[in-house]
Write a protein that holds these residues in place. Sequence first.
Motif, PDB file in Angstrom:
ATOM      1  N   TRP A 142      41.395  59.361  21.624  1.00 58.34           N
ATOM      2  CA  TRP A 142      42.020  59.054  22.966  1.00 58.34           C
ATOM      3  C   TRP A 142      41.461  57.680  23.653  1.00 58.34           C
ATOM      4  N   ALA A 143      41.167  57.044  22.658  1.00 54.76           N
ATOM      5  CA  ALA A 143      40.723  55.589  23.265  1.00 54.76           C
ATOM      6  C   ALA A 143      41.766  54.569  22.980  1.00 54.76           C
ATOM      7  N   LEU A 144      41.892  53.731  23.859  1.00 57.30           N
ATOM      8  CA  LEU A 144      42.774  52.486  23.643  1.00 57.30           C
ATOM      9  C   LEU A 144      41.991  51.121  22.745  1.00 57.30           C
ATOM     10  N   PRO A 145      42.544  50.808  21.932  1.00 55.82           N
ATOM     11  CA  PRO A 145      41.950  49.651  20.970  1.00 55.82           C
ATOM     12  C   PRO A 145      41.519  48.682  22.073  1.00 55.82           C
ATOM     13  N   CYS A 146      40.395  48.068  21.914  1.00 52.07           N
ATOM     14  CA  CYS A 146      39.703  46.942  22.646  1.00 52.07           C
ATOM     15  C   CYS A 146      38.852  46.042  21.988  1.00 52.07           C
ATOM     16  N   CYS A 147      37.604  46.371  21.609  1.00 56.56           N
ATOM     17  CA  CYS A 147      36.780  45.677  20.957  1.00 56.56           C
ATOM     18  C   CYS A 147      37.100  45.017  19.479  1.00 56.56           C
ATOM     19  N   ALA A 148      37.854  45.796  18.962  1.00 56.25           N
ATOM     20  CA  ALA A 148      38.207  45.597  17.654  1.00 56.25           C
ATOM     21  C   ALA A 148      39.484  44.398  17.545  1.00 56.25           C
ATOM     22  N   LEU A 149      40.101  44.174  18.789  1.00 58.90           N
ATOM     23  CA  LEU A 149      41.270  43.194  19.029  1.00 58.90           C
ATOM     24  C   LEU A 149      40.991  41.798  19.259  1.00 58.90           C
ATOM     25  N   TYR A 150      39.640  41.715  19.988  1.00 63.58           N
ATOM     26  CA  TYR A 150      39.213  40.408  20.292  1.00 63.58           C
ATOM     27  C   TYR A 150      37.960  40.155  20.100  1.00 63.58           C
ATOM     28  N   VAL A 151      37.342  39.243  19.327  1.00 62.68           N
ATOM     29  CA  VAL A 151      36.031  38.749  19.103  1.00 62.68           C
ATOM     30  C   VAL A 151      35.758  37.339  19.021  1.00 62.68           C
ATOM     31  N   GLU A 152      35.044  36.785  19.996  1.00 60.32           N
ATOM     32  CA  GLU A 152      34.965  35.542  20.104  1.00 60.32           C
ATOM     33  C   GLU A 152      33.442  35.256  20.379  1.00 60.32           C
TER      34      GLU A 152
ATOM     35  N   ASP B  35      36.288  49.125  28.435  1.00 56.98           N
ATOM     36  CA  ASP B  35      37.692  48.462  28.682  1.00 56.98           C
ATOM     37  C   ASP B  35      37.182  46.988  28.357  1.00 56.98           C
ATOM     38  N   GLY B  36      38.380  46.149  28.404  1.00 60.19           N
ATOM     39  CA  GLY B  36      38.490  44.836  28.185  1.00 60.19           C
ATOM     40  C   GLY B  36      37.197  44.117  28.956  1.00 60.19           C
ATOM     41  N   PRO B  37      37.331  44.025  30.166  1.00 59.65           N
ATOM     42  CA  PRO B  37      36.472  43.222  31.126  1.00 59.65           C
ATOM     43  C   PRO B  37      35.142  43.532  30.938  1.00 59.65           C
ATOM     44  N   ASN B  38      34.562  44.978  30.781  1.00 60.40           N
ATOM     45  CA  ASN B  38      32.860  45.112  30.622  1.00 60.40           C
ATOM     46  C   ASN B  38      32.704  44.819  28.867  1.00 60.40           C
ATOM     47  N   TYR B  39      33.737  45.007  28.294  1.00 61.85           N
ATOM     48  CA  TYR B  39      33.511  44.359  26.872  1.00 61.85           C
ATOM     49  C   TYR B  39      33.137  42.970  26.687  1.00 61.85           C
ATOM     50  N   GLY B  40      34.035  42.201  27.498  1.00 63.93           N
ATOM     51  CA  GLY B  40      33.870  40.771  27.478  1.00 63.93           C
ATOM     52  C   GLY B  40      32.736  40.388  28.050  1.00 63.93           C
ATOM     53  N   LEU B  41      32.214  40.898  29.061  1.00 60.41           N
ATOM     54  CA  LEU B  41      30.874  40.741  29.806  1.00 60.41           C
ATOM     55  C   LEU B  41      29.712  40.990  28.821  1.00 60.41           C
ATOM     56  N   LEU B  42      30.006  41.801  28.048  1.00 60.15           N
ATOM     57  CA  LEU B  42      28.806  42.366  27.361  1.00 60.15           C
ATOM     58  C   LEU B  42      28.576  41.473  26.276  1.00 60.15           C
TER      59      LEU B  42
ATOM     60  N   LEU C  41      20.614  46.979  19.862  1.00 58.86           N
ATOM     61  CA  LEU C  41      21.315  47.794  20.654  1.00 58.86           C
ATOM     62  C   LEU C  41      22.386  48.469  20.143  1.00 58.86           C
ATOM     63  N   THR C  42      22.389  49.910  20.246  1.00 61.04           N
ATOM     64  CA  THR C  42      23.526  50.633  19.497  1.00 61.04           C
ATOM     65  C   THR C  42      24.057  51.586  20.812  1.00 61.04           C
ATOM     66  N   LEU C  43      25.300  51.233  21.208  1.00 64.99           N
ATOM     67  CA  LEU C  43      25.980  52.398  22.087  1.00 64.99           C
ATOM     68  C   LEU C  43      27.079  53.346  21.357  1.00 64.99           C
ATOM     69  N   SER C  44      27.123  54.486  21.471  1.00 65.83           N
ATOM     70  CA  SER C  44      27.900  55.344  20.375  1.00 65.83           C
ATOM     71  C   SER C  44      28.432  56.515  21.236  1.00 65.83           C
ATOM     72  N   GLY C  45      29.570  56.902  21.033  1.00 68.30           N
ATOM     73  CA  GLY C  45      30.294  58.241  21.640  1.00 68.30           C
ATOM     74  C   GLY C  45      30.711  57.997  23.097  1.00 68.30           C
ATOM     75  N   GLU C  46      30.075  58.693  24.000  1.00 72.83           N
ATOM     76  CA  GLU C  46      30.650  58.504  25.489  1.00 72.83           C
ATOM     77  C   GLU C  46      30.159  57.641  26.273  1.00 72.83           C
ATOM     78  N   TYR C  47      29.177  56.620  25.881  1.00 79.78           N
ATOM     79  CA  TYR C  47      28.676  55.725  26.612  1.00 79.78           C
ATOM     80  C   TYR C  47      29.662  54.640  27.245  1.00 79.78           C
ATOM     81  N   ARG C  48      29.500  54.675  28.454  1.00 82.33           N
ATOM     82  CA  ARG C  48      30.527  53.620  29.242  1.00 82.33           C
ATOM     83  C   ARG C  48      29.762  52.516  30.034  1.00 82.33           C
ATOM     84  N   LEU C  49      30.349  51.295  30.161  1.00 80.74           N
ATOM     85  CA  LEU C  49      29.640  50.154  31.037  1.00 80.74           C
ATOM     86  C   LEU C  49      30.613  49.827  32.047  1.00 80.74           C
TER      87      LEU C  49
END
Length: 482
Positions: A203-213, A178-185, A149-157
Amino acid sequence: MESDLISNLPDEILGKILSLAPTKEAASTSVLSRRWRNLLGLIDSLCFDESVVVYPNEEEEATRCSHLFFDFVDKTFALLSKTPTINKLSLSHIPRRGRDDDFSRVNRWIWTALERGLTELHLHATPRDHGLGFYLSRELFTSNTLVKLTLSGEYRLQVNRVFLPALKSLSLLSNLLDGPNYGLLLDGCPVLEDLLITETHPWALPCCALYVESAPLRRLVIIAKLSDIQATHVFLKAPSLEFLDYSAFVTNEYDFVDLDRLVEARLDLMLFDSSVYDEHVYYYDSDNDCYYDDGRPEGVSAANITGLVAGISNVTTLHLSPESLELFHLCCESMPAFNNLLTLSIESDESQGWQAMPILLESCPNLHTLVIKGLVHRVTSRCGDACPCSPDEHKNKKRRIVKEDEEICCLSTCQVKVLEISEYGGSFQELKQMKHFLEKLECLETVKVCVDADANNNSGEFLRANLLSLPRLSSKCNIVFI
């Protein structure tokens, strides 16, 4: 009349060939003959790219062309109504403001492909208007067949539940997550092995790159180049991780834990304010009769990569960009022992120094191969005995004096057997560095040198002759040119 070898192929083979082409081109083959008219229904890979459409300047015409693109995709799916399997769907489109039906149409296409066993899905949305995101249906994230799966550009969850039990590869490319949807994914991918994260959205805040478990994760690539946003904490926990490629601006704190299986790491670290290197002051120490630089530039002390370096200390292969090597000196409070490191690869740049090289080499007791891309680097008095450089005599009235009773050279105790040099240009500084290596590395067996491609044949032969004439400490040392 020559026979048409392509048309003589079985329909199933022709369907596979058409699956390799963009779907619009594959559909255009239906006009070739009556037989080709029905081959579109045999393709199992769909690729729709609205960006190849050349839009006029007028907004009305652009909207009309976009409408035609969506209609084309609708008609293609209608023609594939009897296709039993769709393996791959790649969709790149431009969302239109005020067209809510676009969302339902795209989600319907994806759902149709998932119902036919879709294993690979790539989605990209590029808006004409700033901030226009594209939301995916919640039902799309419970597929039992999706592997990539690849999500690119303006795709939001916006999801309540994610369960992708077969997903092994996930790419999040500049998404507005955002953090919650990234965590669920991430939590909903129990067999995920390959994760690619890029965060370069202005214009995006850092999210996915800051937390990987992730327990099953084996390969991780992070590219986070948000130069105007400084994070304070990066967390990585992946007990099965084998490969890490990390490219980002340095931050205050890193928790890189449970990386005992990590085999290879690539680091491209950057400072937020690179201008701290522009002015470097040297001072003279009269007691020791030598020059030193002024230590850490102002503003660097806030960055601390100690946790990152300690977390990857089990690797057998380490690649460092020019700035990463210098940041090992500027922002790492203590250097761990790299007892498993067999291959160290560094890149050099005339604006970055080698201050970390002495302590880094001393921390690698089992190093076998040293790979260096370019030997020219910024001259400082803290490169130590890893190089023969000294501060510019025009900037300093006295040259640094190296006393005979100083510590043993870090290269003399180094176990390196293979030295690989690429982009060798043959300058005086490079030749001096090569001489230093050959005179200090006593375990050296093979030196591989790739001469700069810009050198002509005559100068190339001259460079080779100069290198072959240098004295070598190791009697086993053999110089080869590649």
